[in-house]
Write a protein that holds these residues in place. Structure first.
Motif, PDB file in Angstrom:
ATOM      1  N   VAL A  28      -5.626  12.313   6.231  1.00 63.63           N
ATOM      2  CA  VAL A  28      -5.557  10.892   6.580  1.00 63.63           C
ATOM      3  C   VAL A  28      -6.623  10.195   5.736  1.00 63.63           C
ATOM      4  O   VAL A  28      -7.815  10.326   5.992  1.00 63.63           O
ATOM      5  CB  VAL A  28      -5.836  10.684   8.087  1.00 63.63           C
ATOM      6  CG1 VAL A  28      -5.590   9.233   8.465  1.00 63.63           C
ATOM      7  CG2 VAL A  28      -4.979  11.602   8.942  1.00 63.63           C
ATOM      8  N   SER A  29      -6.173   9.465   4.722  1.00 64.19           N
ATOM      9  CA  SER A  29      -7.134   8.902   3.778  1.00 64.19           C
ATOM     10  C   SER A  29      -7.905   7.730   4.376  1.00 64.19           C
ATOM     11  O   SER A  29      -7.335   6.892   5.083  1.00 64.19           O
ATOM     12  CB  SER A  29      -6.399   8.428   2.521  1.00 64.19           C
ATOM     13  OG  SER A  29      -7.312   7.769   1.667  1.00 64.19           O
TER      14      SER A  29
ATOM     15  N   ARG B 295      -5.840   2.222   9.891  1.00 58.54           N
ATOM     16  CA  ARG B 295      -4.453   1.822   9.636  1.00 58.54           C
ATOM     17  C   ARG B 295      -3.578   3.049   9.377  1.00 58.54           C
ATOM     18  O   ARG B 295      -2.401   3.067   9.706  1.00 58.54           O
ATOM     19  CB  ARG B 295      -4.359   0.811   8.484  1.00 58.54           C
ATOM     20  CG  ARG B 295      -4.470   1.409   7.101  1.00 58.54           C
ATOM     21  CD  ARG B 295      -3.717   0.601   6.025  1.00 58.54           C
ATOM     22  NE  ARG B 295      -4.308  -0.687   5.767  1.00 58.54           N
ATOM     23  CZ  ARG B 295      -4.272  -1.292   4.585  1.00 58.54           C
ATOM     24  NH1 ARG B 295      -3.698  -0.698   3.552  1.00 58.54           N
ATOM     25  NH2 ARG B 295      -4.811  -2.463   4.396  1.00 58.54           N
ATOM     26  N   HIS B 296      -4.173   4.083   8.784  1.00 58.64           N
ATOM     27  CA  HIS B 296      -3.389   5.297   8.541  1.00 58.64           C
ATOM     28  C   HIS B 296      -3.162   6.077   9.838  1.00 58.64           C
ATOM     29  O   HIS B 296      -2.101   6.673  10.024  1.00 58.64           O
ATOM     30  CB  HIS B 296      -4.070   6.153   7.467  1.00 58.64           C
ATOM     31  CG  HIS B 296      -3.995   5.535   6.106  1.00 58.64           C
ATOM     32  ND1 HIS B 296      -4.981   5.651   5.160  1.00 58.64           N
ATOM     33  CD2 HIS B 296      -3.022   4.774   5.539  1.00 58.64           C
ATOM     34  CE1 HIS B 296      -4.629   4.983   4.066  1.00 58.64           C
ATOM     35  NE2 HIS B 296      -3.449   4.442   4.281  1.00 58.64           N
TER      36      HIS B 296
ATOM     37  N   SER C  46       1.298   5.541   0.689  1.00 57.66           N
ATOM     38  CA  SER C  46       0.991   6.464   1.773  1.00 57.66           C
ATOM     39  C   SER C  46      -0.423   7.012   1.630  1.00 57.66           C
ATOM     40  O   SER C  46      -0.849   7.387   0.549  1.00 57.66           O
ATOM     41  CB  SER C  46       1.976   7.621   1.759  1.00 57.66           C
ATOM     42  OG  SER C  46       1.586   8.573   2.730  1.00 57.66           O
ATOM     43  N   GLY C  47      -1.149   7.064   2.724  1.00 61.23           N
ATOM     44  CA  GLY C  47      -2.454   7.727   2.745  1.00 61.23           C
ATOM     45  C   GLY C  47      -2.423   8.860   3.736  1.00 61.23           C
ATOM     46  O   GLY C  47      -3.441   9.194   4.334  1.00 61.23           O
ATOM     47  N   ILE C  48      -1.228   9.431   3.915  1.00 62.37           N
ATOM     48  CA  ILE C  48      -1.020  10.458   4.941  1.00 62.37           C
ATOM     49  C   ILE C  48      -0.278  11.621   4.310  1.00 62.37           C
ATOM     50  O   ILE C  48       0.685  11.411   3.559  1.00 62.37           O
ATOM     51  CB  ILE C  48      -0.149   9.888   6.083  1.00 62.37           C
ATOM     52  CG1 ILE C  48      -0.868   8.727   6.773  1.00 62.37           C
ATOM     53  CG2 ILE C  48       0.219  10.975   7.088  1.00 62.37           C
ATOM     54  CD1 ILE C  48       0.082   7.881   7.594  1.00 62.37           C
TER      55      ILE C  48
ATOM     56  N   ALA D 111      -0.353   4.338  11.500  1.00 60.47           N
ATOM     57  CA  ALA D 111       0.937   4.711  10.911  1.00 60.47           C
ATOM     58  C   ALA D 111       1.438   6.040  11.480  1.00 60.47           C
ATOM     59  O   ALA D 111       2.636   6.325  11.448  1.00 60.47           O
ATOM     60  CB  ALA D 111       0.818   4.788   9.389  1.00 60.47           C
TER      61      ALA D 111
ATOM     62  N   TRP E 275       0.835  -1.205   0.000  1.00 66.06           N
ATOM     63  CA  TRP E 275       0.000   0.000   0.000  1.00 66.06           C
ATOM     64  C   TRP E 275       0.861   1.243   0.000  1.00 66.06           C
ATOM     65  O   TRP E 275       1.979   1.249   0.469  1.00 66.06           O
ATOM     66  CB  TRP E 275      -0.979   0.004   1.152  1.00 66.06           C
ATOM     67  CG  TRP E 275      -0.405  -0.161   2.533  1.00 66.06           C
ATOM     68  CD1 TRP E 275       0.067  -1.314   3.084  1.00 66.06           C
ATOM     69  CD2 TRP E 275      -0.232   0.856   3.535  1.00 66.06           C
ATOM     70  NE1 TRP E 275       0.505  -1.088   4.357  1.00 66.06           N
ATOM     71  CE2 TRP E 275       0.336   0.230   4.664  1.00 66.06           C
ATOM     72  CE3 TRP E 275      -0.516   2.211   3.587  1.00 66.06           C
ATOM     73  CZ2 TRP E 275       0.638   0.923   5.839  1.00 66.06           C
ATOM     74  CZ3 TRP E 275      -0.219   2.910   4.752  1.00 66.06           C
ATOM     75  CH2 TRP E 275       0.343   2.265   5.862  1.00 66.06           C
TER      76      TRP E 275
ATOM     77  N   ARG F 283      -9.858   2.586   5.466  1.00 66.61           N
ATOM     78  CA  ARG F 283      -8.412   2.572   5.702  1.00 66.61           C
ATOM     79  C   ARG F 283      -7.970   3.589   6.751  1.00 66.61           C
ATOM     80  O   ARG F 283      -6.776   3.719   7.042  1.00 66.61           O
ATOM     81  CB  ARG F 283      -7.668   2.846   4.386  1.00 66.61           C
ATOM     82  CG  ARG F 283      -7.840   1.710   3.400  1.00 66.61           C
ATOM     83  CD  ARG F 283      -7.501   2.137   1.980  1.00 66.61           C
ATOM     84  NE  ARG F 283      -7.897   1.085   1.065  1.00 66.61           N
ATOM     85  CZ  ARG F 283      -7.039   0.238   0.497  1.00 66.61           C
ATOM     86  NH1 ARG F 283      -5.758   0.345   0.732  1.00 66.61           N
ATOM     87  NH2 ARG F 283      -7.487  -0.702  -0.303  1.00 66.61           N
TER      88      ARG F 283
END
Ligand code: ZN
Length: 328
Positions: A58-59, A128-129, A43-45, A132, A41, A125
């Motif tokens: 924060v996705s 989990r973000h 980054s969603g940040i 992180a 995966w 998600r």
């Protein structure tokens, strides 16, 4: 992307062997960093600042559906041509879920809760973000919702029906609460099948139910926290709010669901199909877009391609979306 990574591996390997092949200024890559490429995966940040306020996108992942839903009044052939021209699929439009975490006076404030599992398998998600970032749902103090559609409230409830954010105060626009939660709304205005509407309505009620006892209702226009103003943006729903984050001379405007995707709702003037009152929504859109363009305000689109930051440009015929450069 893959090509670049391979080159990085080769450089690392070469540097490991001879210790002399790095370009000036380039730091050697640690072995752990090459291992990071095995992750499945991205980054969603995304961190940035609004004056003194630390902000992090924060996705919660993606949702999506037929493009005709998001561009409700677009002539079909024209819509297909625009999607083709902008390299987008013509059968499905992907929308992001860009929740925003703010740190205001020592409080962690989340703008929108995201969809969780309510709108398909690509959402959910957020946790989990947060992890992180070294955070859990317990670390969130306040959640401010623009409107109660499931893609904005879906993460509030755990599968067993309890509060996903045990400590958080949840704030919702009062007219939205009255319409979606306290009554049985007629959702026949939504251009989706009846079973979708039924799930949509039920998911709203279920998601907010664990917070019903101490929900904080606000009217768009109120400053709900220092540095966080809500902006009337009604039409998409009865009480939808946009948000203005401000600190010193810095401002960030969040457009909630005034637009779903810049290609169809900014660059083209098409109206989101799920707008309940389409004329009022169009007036809100124009008023807020005009202000953002005139004041050159940084804009965050909740559903725009991640991270969703950019500016709205006034053109001779309408508007254009100009994405902001990525900051490292
Ligand atoms: Zn939405």
């Amino acid at each position: 992307m893959l090509r670049i990574n391979r080159r990085r591996i080769m450089l690392t390997a070469a540097a490991g062997a001879s210790g002399a092949l790095l370009l000036p200024g380039a730091a050697p890559l640690a072995r752990a960093e090459t291992g990071a490429m095995q992750r499945d995966w991205n980054s969603g940040i995304y961190h940035f600042r609004v004056g003194d306020i630390a902000a992090t996108i924060v996705s919660d992942g993606n949702i999506g559906g037929p493009p005709t839903v998001y561009a409700g009044d677009a002539p079909e052939a024209e819509l297909e041509e625009v999607l083709r021209r902008t390299f987008l699929p013509t059968d499905r439009m992907t929308l992001n879920l860009n929740t925003l975490l703010l740190e205001i006076d020592g409080r962690r404030v989340l703008l929108e809760a995201g969809a969780g599992p309510t709108m398909g398998p690509e959402g959910g998600r957020l946790f989990r973000h947060l992890e992180a970032l070294g955070l859990t749902a317990e670390d969130i103090d306040v959640i401010v919702i623009s409107h109660t559609h499931p893609d904005h409230v879906g993460n509030l409830r755990t599968p067993d029906g309890s509060r996903a954010f045990a400590r958080a105060t949840v704030m919702v626009p009062q007219p939205d609460w009255a319409f979606f939660v306290e009554s049985e709304p007629d959702l026949s205005y939504m251009p989706v099948p009846q079973d979708f509407r039924d799930r949509f309505g039920a998911n709203i009620k279920a998601s907010v139910e664990p917070y019903a006892q101490d929900i904080e209702l606000y009217l768009a226009g109120a400053e709900v926290l220092p540095g966080l103003s809500t902006v009337p943006a009604e039409g998409h729903t009865p009480g939808m709010a946009a948000f203005l984050v401000h600190s010193g001379d810095d401002q960030l405007l969040l457009t909630a669901d005034l637009a779903y995707h810049p290609v169809v709702n900014i660059n083209e003037p098409w109206r989101p199909g799920p707008d309940r009152d389409k004329e009022t929504a169009a007036a809100s859109r124009q008023r807020i877009f005009d202000r953002a363009a005139a004041e050159r305000t940084l804009v965050l689109g909740f559903h725009f391609p991640f991270p969703g930051l950019g500016h709205i440009l006034r053109t001779d015929t309408g508007y254009a979306w100009v994405p902001a450069n990525w900051q490292f």
